[in-house]
Enzyme design. Structure first.
Site, PDB file in Angstrom:
ATOM      1  N   ASP A   1      19.909 -87.568   4.686  1.00  0.00           N
ATOM      2  CA  ASP A   1      18.276 -87.688   4.965  1.00  0.00           C
ATOM      3  C   ASP A   1      17.671 -86.918   5.807  1.00  0.00           C
ATOM      4  O   ASP A   1      18.088 -87.270   7.046  1.00  0.00           O
ATOM      5  CB  ASP A   1      17.923 -88.982   4.880  1.00  0.00           C
ATOM      6  CG  ASP A   1      16.501 -89.513   4.923  1.00  0.00           C
ATOM      7  OD1 ASP A   1      15.776 -88.372   4.872  1.00  0.00           O
ATOM      8  OD2 ASP A   1      16.061 -90.575   4.478  1.00  0.00           O
TER       9      ASP A   1
ATOM     10  N   VAL B   1      11.246 -84.772  -0.710  1.00  0.00           N
ATOM     11  CA  VAL B   1      11.315 -84.673   0.985  1.00  0.00           C
ATOM     12  C   VAL B   1      10.163 -84.855   1.383  1.00  0.00           C
ATOM     13  O   VAL B   1      10.013 -85.390   2.542  1.00  0.00           O
ATOM     14  CB  VAL B   1      12.072 -83.369   1.119  1.00  0.00           C
ATOM     15  CG1 VAL B   1      11.402 -82.264   1.137  1.00  0.00           C
ATOM     16  CG2 VAL B   1      12.669 -83.426   2.689  1.00  0.00           C
ATOM     17  N   ASP B   2       9.068 -84.367   0.876  1.00  0.00           N
ATOM     18  CA  ASP B   2       7.743 -84.414   1.603  1.00  0.00           C
ATOM     19  C   ASP B   2       7.401 -85.940   1.538  1.00  0.00           C
ATOM     20  O   ASP B   2       6.746 -86.360   2.475  1.00  0.00           O
ATOM     21  CB  ASP B   2       6.865 -83.700   0.513  1.00  0.00           C
ATOM     22  CG  ASP B   2       5.358 -83.384   1.068  1.00  0.00           C
ATOM     23  OD1 ASP B   2       5.202 -83.796   2.153  1.00  0.00           O
ATOM     24  OD2 ASP B   2       4.499 -82.627   0.396  1.00  0.00           O
TER      25      ASP B   2
HETATM   26  N1  AR6 Z   1      15.975 -85.204   3.173  1.00  0.00           N
HETATM   27  C1  AR6 Z   1      16.665 -84.143   2.536  1.00  0.00           C
HETATM   28  N2  AR6 Z   1      16.697 -83.741   1.361  1.00  0.00           N
HETATM   29  C2  AR6 Z   1      15.923 -84.222   0.603  1.00  0.00           C
HETATM   30  C3  AR6 Z   1      15.323 -85.373   0.682  1.00  0.00           C
HETATM   31  C4  AR6 Z   1      15.470 -86.042   2.090  1.00  0.00           C
HETATM   32  N3  AR6 Z   1      14.831 -87.432   2.311  1.00  0.00           N
HETATM   33  N4  AR6 Z   1      14.617 -85.824  -0.314  1.00  0.00           N
HETATM   34  C5  AR6 Z   1      14.877 -84.930  -1.176  1.00  0.00           C
HETATM   35  N5  AR6 Z   1      15.567 -83.866  -0.801  1.00  0.00           N
HETATM   36  P1  AR6 Z   1      11.616 -81.195  -3.371  1.00  0.00           P
HETATM   37  P2  AR6 Z   1      10.518 -78.626  -3.688  1.00  0.00           P
HETATM   38  C6  AR6 Z   1      15.770 -82.683  -1.200  1.00  0.00           C
HETATM   39  O1  AR6 Z   1      11.415 -81.820  -4.648  1.00  0.00           O
HETATM   40  O2  AR6 Z   1      11.467 -78.463  -4.722  1.00  0.00           O
HETATM   41  C7  AR6 Z   1       6.679 -82.206  -3.472  1.00  0.00           C
HETATM   42  O3  AR6 Z   1       6.068 -83.227  -4.261  1.00  0.00           O
HETATM   43  C8  AR6 Z   1      15.993 -82.436  -3.015  1.00  0.00           C
HETATM   44  O4  AR6 Z   1      17.349 -83.142  -3.474  1.00  0.00           O
HETATM   45  O5  AR6 Z   1      11.373 -82.300  -2.085  1.00  0.00           O
HETATM   46  O6  AR6 Z   1      10.322 -77.497  -2.717  1.00  0.00           O
HETATM   47  C9  AR6 Z   1       5.737 -81.336  -2.607  1.00  0.00           C
HETATM   48  O7  AR6 Z   1       4.555 -81.880  -2.181  1.00  0.00           O
HETATM   49  C10 AR6 Z   1      15.697 -81.034  -3.048  1.00  0.00           C
HETATM   50  O8  AR6 Z   1      17.217 -80.355  -3.170  1.00  0.00           O
HETATM   51  O9  AR6 Z   1      10.797 -80.014  -2.930  1.00  0.00           O
HETATM   52  C11 AR6 Z   1       5.779 -80.101  -3.596  1.00  0.00           C
HETATM   53  O10 AR6 Z   1       4.637 -80.265  -4.219  1.00  0.00           O
HETATM   54  C12 AR6 Z   1      15.204 -80.589  -2.035  1.00  0.00           C
HETATM   55  O11 AR6 Z   1      15.113 -81.646  -0.937  1.00  0.00           O
HETATM   56  C13 AR6 Z   1       6.824 -80.152  -4.229  1.00  0.00           C
HETATM   57  O12 AR6 Z   1       7.640 -81.393  -4.236  1.00  0.00           O
HETATM   58  C14 AR6 Z   1      13.746 -80.048  -2.279  1.00  0.00           C
HETATM   59  O13 AR6 Z   1      13.097 -80.954  -3.363  1.00  0.00           O
HETATM   60  C15 AR6 Z   1       8.130 -79.040  -3.495  1.00  0.00           C
HETATM   61  O14 AR6 Z   1       9.061 -78.967  -4.423  1.00  0.00           O
END
Ligand code: AR6
Length: 165
Positions: free
Chosen positions: A5, A28-29
């Site tokens: 994480d 992640v956001d």
């Molecule tokens: N730590 C590390 N990686 C993570 C975590 C964490 N805690 N949580 C999720 N991931 P995403 P995007 C991974 O959807 O595709 C948001 O709503 C996850 O498994 O977070 O760039 C924003 O506000 C995946 O591999 O980001 C935008 O609207 C990676 O992080 C939109 O999502 C990215 O997944 C951005 O979409």
């Protein structure tokens, strides 16, 4: 690379996978907002006036161990012919440049765009590793944080291969 994480990373800069409005979201956001302190981080993001796709902007890290959060806006996957690779590469370069601007020694990246934005994991990992290898930066530690087994295996494979192979 590490599996885990990103909010727990003990680095100077944690990278967020944000949206152009810097308005918060899931994935992640959402995790970064929850861990950093949602109210403070929302307020700081609002002052930035959004962020272009392929760019990144800094806020403080608030309750994170990281001093800064670099909010990077990755591309939405549209099939691969809409400049996605260049935009994704640009996110990694911009975050390294911001880290250097604030004198950071370490930075941790999530797999930008590979969640809600639908970027195929292997293609995104190739861009991440190739860009980080090719971009000169003063930052000493660059960590790729994989949240799932598939991404972790991809990073291991690509990092074990010689650059350019
Ligand atoms: N730590 C590390 N990686 C993570 C975590 C964490 N805690 N949580 C999720 N991931 P995403 P995007 C991974 O959807 O595709 C948001 O709503 C996850 O498994 O977070 O760039 C924003 O506000 C995946 O591999 O980001 C935008 O609207 C990676 O992080 C939109 O999502 C990215 O997944 C951005 O979409």
């Amino acid at each position: 690379m590490v599996r885990g994480d990103i909010t727990a990373e003990d680095v100077d800069v944690v990278v967020n996978a944000a949206n152009p409005g810097l308005s918060g979201g899931g994935g992640v956001d959402g995790a970064i907002h929850a861990a950093a302190g949602a109210a403070e981080l929302h307020a700081a993001c609002r002052l930035l006036g959004g962020c272009a796709v392929g760019d990144a902007k800094l806020t403080p890290g608030f309750n994170l161990r990281a001093r800064y959060i670099a909010h990077a806006v990755g591309p939405l996957w549209r099939g691969g012919d809409a400049g996605e690779a260049e935009l994704l590469s640009s996110c990694y370069r911009r975050c390294l440049a911001l880290a250097d601007e604030v004198g950071a020694r370490s930075i941790a990246f999530p797999a930008i765009s590979t969640g809600v934005y639908g970027y195929p994991r292997r293609a995104a990992a190739l861009v991440a590793v190739a860009t980080l290898r090719a971009t000169p930066a003063a930052v000493e530690v660059v960590r790729l944080v994989a949240f799932d087994d598939t991404t972790a295996a991809l990073y291991r494979e690509l990092l074990a291969a010689p650059a350019g192979s």
